[in-house]
Each structure stands twice: as C-alpha cells, then as structure tokens.
Scaffold this motif. Structure first.
Motif, PDB file in Angstrom:
ATOM      1  N   ALA A 246       0.890  -1.154   0.000  1.00 48.89           N
ATOM      2  CA  ALA A 246       0.000   0.000   0.000  1.00 48.89           C
ATOM      3  C   ALA A 246       0.934   1.211   0.000  1.00 48.89           C
ATOM      4  CB  ALA A 246      -0.871  -0.017   1.249  1.00 48.89           C
ATOM      5  N   PHE A 247       0.423   2.370  -0.311  1.00 55.27           N
ATOM      6  CA  PHE A 247       1.296   3.534  -0.290  1.00 55.27           C
ATOM      7  C   PHE A 247       0.508   4.764   0.119  1.00 55.27           C
ATOM      8  CE2 PHE A 247      -0.367   3.096  -4.529  1.00 55.27           C
ATOM      9  CZ  PHE A 247      -0.710   4.380  -4.916  1.00 55.27           C
ATOM     10  N   MET A 248       1.223   5.685   0.742  1.00 53.75           N
ATOM     11  CA  MET A 248       0.629   6.950   1.157  1.00 53.75           C
ATOM     12  C   MET A 248       0.788   7.959   0.030  1.00 53.75           C
ATOM     13  SD  MET A 248       2.063   7.097   5.044  1.00 53.75           S
ATOM     14  CE  MET A 248       1.610   8.809   5.115  1.00 53.75           C
ATOM     15  N   PRO A 249      -0.107   8.933  -0.027  1.00 53.08           N
ATOM     16  CA  PRO A 249       0.097   9.999  -1.011  1.00 53.08           C
ATOM     17  C   PRO A 249       1.458  10.645  -0.790  1.00 53.08           C
ATOM     18  CG  PRO A 249      -2.066  10.179  -0.015  1.00 53.08           C
ATOM     19  CD  PRO A 249      -1.314   9.136   0.764  1.00 53.08           C
ATOM     20  N   PHE A 250       2.074  11.085  -1.854  1.00 53.12           N
ATOM     21  CA  PHE A 250       3.418  11.647  -1.789  1.00 53.12           C
ATOM     22  C   PHE A 250       3.463  12.844  -0.845  1.00 53.12           C
ATOM     23  CE2 PHE A 250       6.842  14.362  -3.466  1.00 53.12           C
ATOM     24  CZ  PHE A 250       7.897  13.476  -3.297  1.00 53.12           C
ATOM     25  N   ARG A 251       4.294  12.727   0.168  1.00 50.45           N
ATOM     26  CA  ARG A 251       4.579  13.795   1.131  1.00 50.45           C
ATOM     27  C   ARG A 251       3.335  14.461   1.716  1.00 50.45           C
ATOM     28  NH1 ARG A 251      10.322  15.286   0.969  1.00 50.45           N
ATOM     29  NH2 ARG A 251      11.192  13.275   0.444  1.00 50.45           N
ATOM     30  N   ASP A 252       2.331  13.664   2.053  1.00 55.00           N
ATOM     31  CA  ASP A 252       1.155  14.254   2.686  1.00 55.00           C
ATOM     32  C   ASP A 252       1.482  14.627   4.128  1.00 55.00           C
ATOM     33  OD1 ASP A 252       0.978  11.862   4.135  1.00 55.00           O
ATOM     34  OD2 ASP A 252      -1.169  11.654   3.809  1.00 55.00           O
ATOM     35  N   LYS A 253       0.533  15.181   4.839  1.00 52.62           N
ATOM     36  CA  LYS A 253       0.785  15.684   6.193  1.00 52.62           C
ATOM     37  C   LYS A 253       1.212  14.584   7.162  1.00 52.62           C
ATOM     38  CE  LYS A 253      -4.044  15.233   7.423  1.00 52.62           C
ATOM     39  NZ  LYS A 253      -5.299  15.870   7.610  1.00 52.62           N
ATOM     40  N   THR A 254       0.869  13.344   6.899  1.00 50.60           N
ATOM     41  CA  THR A 254       1.225  12.233   7.776  1.00 50.60           C
ATOM     42  C   THR A 254       2.702  11.878   7.658  1.00 50.60           C
ATOM     43  OG1 THR A 254      -1.010  11.402   7.436  1.00 50.60           O
ATOM     44  CG2 THR A 254       0.536   9.897   8.440  1.00 50.60           C
ATOM     45  N   PHE A 255       3.326  12.209   6.541  1.00 55.57           N
ATOM     46  CA  PHE A 255       4.717  11.858   6.269  1.00 55.57           C
ATOM     47  C   PHE A 255       5.658  12.331   7.382  1.00 55.57           C
ATOM     48  CE2 PHE A 255       8.799  13.256   4.448  1.00 55.57           C
ATOM     49  CZ  PHE A 255       9.287  12.059   3.962  1.00 55.57           C
ATOM     50  N   ALA A 256       5.653  13.610   7.680  1.00 55.71           N
ATOM     51  CA  ALA A 256       6.548  14.158   8.701  1.00 55.71           C
ATOM     52  C   ALA A 256       6.220  13.604  10.083  1.00 55.71           C
ATOM     53  CB  ALA A 256       6.480  15.683   8.708  1.00 55.71           C
ATOM     54  N   THR A 257       4.938  13.429  10.366  1.00 52.52           N
ATOM     55  CA  THR A 257       4.516  12.899  11.660  1.00 52.52           C
ATOM     56  C   THR A 257       5.069  11.492  11.869  1.00 52.52           C
ATOM     57  OG1 THR A 257       2.499  14.219  11.547  1.00 52.52           O
ATOM     58  CG2 THR A 257       2.523  12.378  13.112  1.00 52.52           C
ATOM     59  N   LEU A 258       4.918  10.642  10.883  1.00 47.47           N
ATOM     60  CA  LEU A 258       5.431   9.276  10.991  1.00 47.47           C
ATOM     61  C   LEU A 258       6.944   9.263  11.162  1.00 47.47           C
ATOM     62  CD1 LEU A 258       3.409   7.350   8.275  1.00 47.47           C
ATOM     63  CD2 LEU A 258       3.256   7.069  10.745  1.00 47.47           C
ATOM     64  N   ASN A 259       7.642  10.055  10.371  1.00 42.10           N
ATOM     65  CA  ASN A 259       9.097  10.101  10.467  1.00 42.10           C
ATOM     66  C   ASN A 259       9.554  10.528  11.854  1.00 42.10           C
ATOM     67  OD1 ASN A 259      10.646   9.591   7.819  1.00 42.10           O
ATOM     68  ND2 ASN A 259       8.822  10.687   7.181  1.00 42.10           N
ATOM     69  N   GLN A 260       8.851  11.481  12.439  1.00 42.07           N
ATOM     70  CA  GLN A 260       9.244  11.969  13.763  1.00 42.07           C
ATOM     71  C   GLN A 260       8.876  11.002  14.872  1.00 42.07           C
ATOM     72  OE1 GLN A 260       8.064  15.978  14.455  1.00 42.07           O
ATOM     73  NE2 GLN A 260       9.868  16.710  13.395  1.00 42.07           N
ATOM     74  N   ILE A 261       7.653  10.524  14.864  1.00 36.42           N
ATOM     75  CA  ILE A 261       7.229   9.603  15.921  1.00 36.42           C
ATOM     76  C   ILE A 261       8.119   8.372  15.950  1.00 36.42           C
ATOM     77  CG2 ILE A 261       5.396   7.995  16.609  1.00 36.42           C
ATOM     78  CD1 ILE A 261       3.380  10.131  15.789  1.00 36.42           C
ATOM     79  N   LEU A 262       8.497   7.895  14.767  1.00 38.41           N
ATOM     80  CA  LEU A 262       9.265   6.661  14.678  1.00 38.41           C
ATOM     81  C   LEU A 262      10.768   6.902  14.550  1.00 38.41           C
ATOM     82  CD1 LEU A 262       6.736   4.803  12.406  1.00 38.41           C
ATOM     83  CD2 LEU A 262       7.104   4.480  14.857  1.00 38.41           C
ATOM     84  N   SER A 263      11.205   8.160  14.599  1.00 41.23           N
ATOM     85  CA  SER A 263      12.624   8.537  14.557  1.00 41.23           C
ATOM     86  C   SER A 263      13.367   7.911  13.377  1.00 41.23           C
ATOM     87  CB  SER A 263      13.314   8.143  15.870  1.00 41.23           C
ATOM     88  OG  SER A 263      12.701   8.769  16.957  1.00 41.23           O
ATOM     89  N   VAL A 264      12.784   8.016  12.206  1.00 36.36           N
ATOM     90  CA  VAL A 264      13.398   7.449  11.009  1.00 36.36           C
ATOM     91  C   VAL A 264      14.522   8.361  10.537  1.00 36.36           C
ATOM     92  CG1 VAL A 264      13.016   6.799   8.597  1.00 36.36           C
ATOM     93  CG2 VAL A 264      11.298   6.258  10.336  1.00 36.36           C
ATOM     94  N   SER A 265      15.724   7.802  10.419  1.00 35.12           N
ATOM     95  CA  SER A 265      16.859   8.573   9.919  1.00 35.12           C
ATOM     96  C   SER A 265      17.651   7.808   8.869  1.00 35.12           C
ATOM     97  CB  SER A 265      17.780   8.980  11.071  1.00 35.12           C
ATOM     98  OG  SER A 265      18.298   7.825  11.698  1.00 35.12           O
ATOM     99  N   MET A 266      17.317   6.545   8.644  1.00 36.32           N
ATOM    100  CA  MET A 266      18.012   5.728   7.660  1.00 36.32           C
ATOM    101  C   MET A 266      17.004   5.000   6.781  1.00 36.32           C
ATOM    102  SD  MET A 266      21.120   6.355   8.459  1.00 36.32           S
ATOM    103  CE  MET A 266      22.345   5.182   8.016  1.00 36.32           C
ATOM    104  N   LEU A 267      17.390   4.808   5.532  1.00 33.50           N
ATOM    105  CA  LEU A 267      16.583   4.036   4.599  1.00 33.50           C
ATOM    106  C   LEU A 267      17.376   2.806   4.176  1.00 33.50           C
ATOM    107  CD1 LEU A 267      15.239   6.821   2.208  1.00 33.50           C
ATOM    108  CD2 LEU A 267      14.145   5.888   4.243  1.00 33.50           C
ATOM    109  N   PRO A 268      16.739   1.704   3.940  1.00 32.34           N
ATOM    110  CA  PRO A 268      15.333   1.443   4.227  1.00 32.34           C
ATOM    111  C   PRO A 268      15.120   1.152   5.706  1.00 32.34           C
ATOM    112  CG  PRO A 268      16.344  -0.504   3.262  1.00 32.34           C
ATOM    113  CD  PRO A 268      17.400   0.567   3.280  1.00 32.34           C
TER     114      PRO A 268
END
Length: 186
Positions: A126-148
C-alpha cells in the motif's frame, strides 16, 4: 566512492509545534497513527494507468486493507536509495506470501511523486500519497533517519513490535510473523 549498501541517510523534515508534540507520544499511541495512515493510503495493486482524464483508479478501500491485517509494516524507502532497490523486491515477494497477516505501507522518501509511483508500481505495498501531512509525523514519531527502515506495528494494539522489520524479513522470513506475535523482534 563506494555506495553504502546497508542504508541511506535521510534528513528529517523540519516540523511544526503540532508535529513536535506528536513526536513525544509513546508507541502505545500509534493506533492513532495507524488511523491516519489508513485514512490516506492506497492499497496494493491500486496504482494503475490513468484514464484519458488523468484520474487514477484504486482497487480497494485502504481502511479495509489495514483492518484485515494483524501487523502493519511501515516501509520507509526511496527509489534513489541502492539498499532500498535491493530490499523492495524481496519485501514485495514476502508481503505477497504473507498477505493474510501483514500489510506493507510504503512511506516514500522519493524526490517526486512520479519517482514514487514508478518505484512502488507492481509491488505488493500500500502507499501513502506523496509527502502528505502524515509523512513528517510518521518520520518523527518513529525517529526514522536511515533508509530502508521497516517498522512493524501491531494493528490491534498500535504498539511498535520492532524497528528491525527489515532484518527480520531478510533473516527469518518464514518465522518472523510468529516471533512478532510473541512480542519479539523477529
């Protein structure tokens, strides 16, 4: 210069005060994040060619997709990232095999919506719309700093089971779902 085949560094988007307060929530409160995600994603196989009017057609309501899964894997990735290009077909094949228990939600770090759609096409994500408002929230809550990064979340409790979903799928593909049921990292 050799490319790092383990991970790619990403810069977290700057945030507003509202996102900062969301970032301080505990993983037990991720159920609300899953609601945010399920309200905005498109289900796998939903990326289809646009009709003559430019409209994209989706095959399945996203809330039903999330509600039918035991675990939701939030897959932070991008087509420009070499390790992501290696993991994506492996994760897609694994997701198809485990489609009754898990759903993979692609959270794009691509540079454009066209790059995202090209990268996710024909994958079982499944995929989220490109850079929607949830994008930054998810990255911050989950402390994502590396891909994948693959974060496994229990749909029922909203708790993060592990931030090491990538490793679990790669090293224990046949046993990781049962490990997650036991509350282990896989």
């Amino acid at each position: 210069m050799a490319e790092d085949l383990e991970s790619c560094h990403v810069e977290l988007p700057s945030s507003s005060g509202e996102k900062d307060s969301l970032a301080q929530q505990t993983s037990a409160e991720l159920r609300g994040v899953l609601n945010l995600v399920s309200g905005s994603i498109s289900a796998p196989s939903s990326l289809s060619d646009s009709d003559e009017g430019g409209s994209t057609h989706y095959s399945m309501p996203s809330r039903e997709y999330i509600a039918s899964k035991e675990f939701v894997l939030l897959y932070f990735s991008a087509g420009w990232c070499p390790p992501c290009r290696v993991l994506s077909p492996v994760l897609s094949k694994w997701a198809k095999k485990n489609k009754d228990e898990v759903g993979v939600v692609f959270v794009s770090h691509d540079r454009s919506e066209a790059e995202m759609k090209s990268f996710v096409k024909d994958k079982h994500f499944a995929f989220m719309p490109f850079r929607d408002k949830t994008f930054a929230t998810l990255n911050q809550i989950l402390s994502v700093s590396m891909l994948p990064t693959v974060v496994v979340v229990s749909r029922e409790t909203g708790r993060v089971v592990t931030h090491w979903g990538r490793s679990a799928v790669e090293k224990n593909p046949d046993g990781c779902v049962e490990e997650w049921r036991q509350g282990r990292s896989g």
